[in-house]
Write a protein that holds these residues in place. Structure first.
Motif, PDB file in Angstrom:
ATOM      1  N   PRO A  91      44.486  26.284 106.753  1.00 50.83           N
ATOM      2  CA  PRO A  91      43.234  25.520 106.672  1.00 50.83           C
ATOM      3  C   PRO A  91      43.462  24.024 106.475  1.00 50.83           C
ATOM      4  N   LEU A  92      44.525  23.657 105.764  1.00 54.16           N
ATOM      5  CA  LEU A  92      44.812  22.231 105.596  1.00 54.16           C
ATOM      6  C   LEU A  92      45.154  21.579 106.929  1.00 54.16           C
ATOM      7  N   ALA A  93      45.932  22.262 107.764  1.00 52.79           N
ATOM      8  CA  ALA A  93      46.263  21.721 109.083  1.00 52.79           C
ATOM      9  C   ALA A  93      45.017  21.593 109.939  1.00 52.79           C
ATOM     10  N   TYR A  94      44.110  22.559 109.842  1.00 57.92           N
ATOM     11  CA  TYR A  94      42.861  22.486 110.607  1.00 57.92           C
ATOM     12  C   TYR A  94      42.014  21.296 110.155  1.00 57.92           C
ATOM     13  N   ILE A  95      41.946  21.061 108.861  1.00 54.43           N
ATOM     14  CA  ILE A  95      41.161  19.933 108.338  1.00 54.43           C
ATOM     15  C   ILE A  95      41.753  18.609 108.814  1.00 54.43           C
ATOM     16  N   VAL A  96      43.069  18.472 108.715  1.00 52.60           N
ATOM     17  CA  VAL A  96      43.718  17.234 109.166  1.00 52.60           C
ATOM     18  C   VAL A  96      43.517  17.045 110.668  1.00 52.60           C
ATOM     19  N   PHE A  97      43.690  18.127 111.441  1.00 51.03           N
ATOM     20  CA  PHE A  97      43.472  18.050 112.886  1.00 51.03           C
ATOM     21  C   PHE A  97      42.034  17.640 113.199  1.00 51.03           C
ATOM     22  N   SER A  98      41.075  18.230 112.504  1.00 52.36           N
ATOM     23  CA  SER A  98      39.667  17.900 112.749  1.00 52.36           C
ATOM     24  C   SER A  98      39.380  16.437 112.453  1.00 52.36           C
ATOM     25  N   LEU A  99      39.966  15.925 111.382  1.00 53.05           N
ATOM     26  CA  LEU A  99      39.736  14.525 111.027  1.00 53.05           C
ATOM     27  C   LEU A  99      40.399  13.575 112.026  1.00 53.05           C
ATOM     28  N   LEU A 100      41.623  13.890 112.435  1.00 53.28           N
ATOM     29  CA  LEU A 100      42.346  13.006 113.344  1.00 53.28           C
ATOM     30  C   LEU A 100      41.824  13.093 114.779  1.00 53.28           C
ATOM     31  N   ALA A 101      41.529  14.292 115.245  1.00 56.90           N
ATOM     32  CA  ALA A 101      41.111  14.476 116.634  1.00 56.90           C
ATOM     33  C   ALA A 101      39.606  14.358 116.817  1.00 56.90           C
ATOM     34  N   GLY A 102      38.854  14.471 115.732  1.00 56.39           N
ATOM     35  CA  GLY A 102      37.401  14.409 115.839  1.00 56.39           C
ATOM     36  C   GLY A 102      36.801  15.637 116.496  1.00 56.39           C
ATOM     37  N   SER A 103      37.517  16.749 116.465  1.00 60.23           N
ATOM     38  CA  SER A 103      37.057  17.982 117.099  1.00 60.23           C
ATOM     39  C   SER A 103      37.139  19.116 116.104  1.00 60.23           C
ATOM     40  N   THR A 104      36.115  19.949 116.081  1.00 58.42           N
ATOM     41  CA  THR A 104      36.126  21.118 115.206  1.00 58.42           C
ATOM     42  C   THR A 104      36.253  22.405 116.012  1.00 58.42           C
ATOM     43  N   ALA A 105      36.525  22.293 117.300  1.00 56.78           N
ATOM     44  CA  ALA A 105      36.653  23.477 118.146  1.00 56.78           C
ATOM     45  C   ALA A 105      37.956  24.212 117.827  1.00 56.78           C
TER      46      ALA A 105
END
Length: 168
Positions: free
Chosen positions: A111-125
């Motif tokens: 979940p931490l990687a998903y949160i960081v990815f969502s913040l950096l990429a601007g995508s929640t898909a």
């Protein structure tokens, strides 16, 4: 049989300011109808498919609701697997705290990687490759927990101090 639902286009009686409000209201009504009424009926018919009935359905919100329904079922299986895995880890390590710390250290990065990815990429898909990567990372991490536990136990037969056992 084929059933199609459509919403009428507004006429000239609506102002430009009123149009977005009407569209939002119609979308909310469609969501309520499709998810509240149609999807449960279609799901029941889909389960009876082997009885000579072939059901295919699609449309706005229906495919996403079907995916969500399937994921909820898979989530129940996942929780059962995690519970079983925790029991097996406790039996192997013989320590509850060690098991909980190891389990959390394997599962928390996802979940931490998903949160960081969502913040950096601007995508929640969430895509299928992301889910496969999560499965592989979790299974590899659990395998490492079992390997380290077995290596620690085996080192007791060859070395005496903790430092030597770690180096072994």
């Amino acid at each position: 049989s084929v059933f199609r639902f459509s919403l009428p286009c507004p006429g000239p009686e609506l102002s430009v300011e009123e149009l977005p409000r009407r569209q939002a209201r119609l979308e909310a009504e469609w969501e309520q109808l499709s998810l509240g009424e149609l999807f449960p009926l279609l799901g029941d018919a889909f389960e009876k498919e082997g009885q000579g009935l072939k059901v295919t359905f699609g449309g706005t919100n229906i495919e996403s609701q079907e995916v969500l329904h399937t994921l909820q079922g898979d989530l129940a299986i996942l929780v059962g697997c995690w519970f079983f895995l925790l029991i097996v880890l406790v039996l192997c390590t013989r320590r509850i705290l060690l098991t909980l710390v190891g389990f959390i250290s394997v599962c928390l990065p996802l979940p931490l990687a998903y949160i960081v990815f969502s913040l950096l990429a601007g995508s929640t898909a969430v895509s299928v490759p992301m889910m496969l990567a999560a499965f592989l990372a979790t299974s590899t991490g659990m395998d490492v927990l079992f390997l380290y536990n077995d290596a620690w136990r085996d080192s007791a037969q060859h070395e005496t101090s903790d430092g030597e056992r770690l180096a072994w």
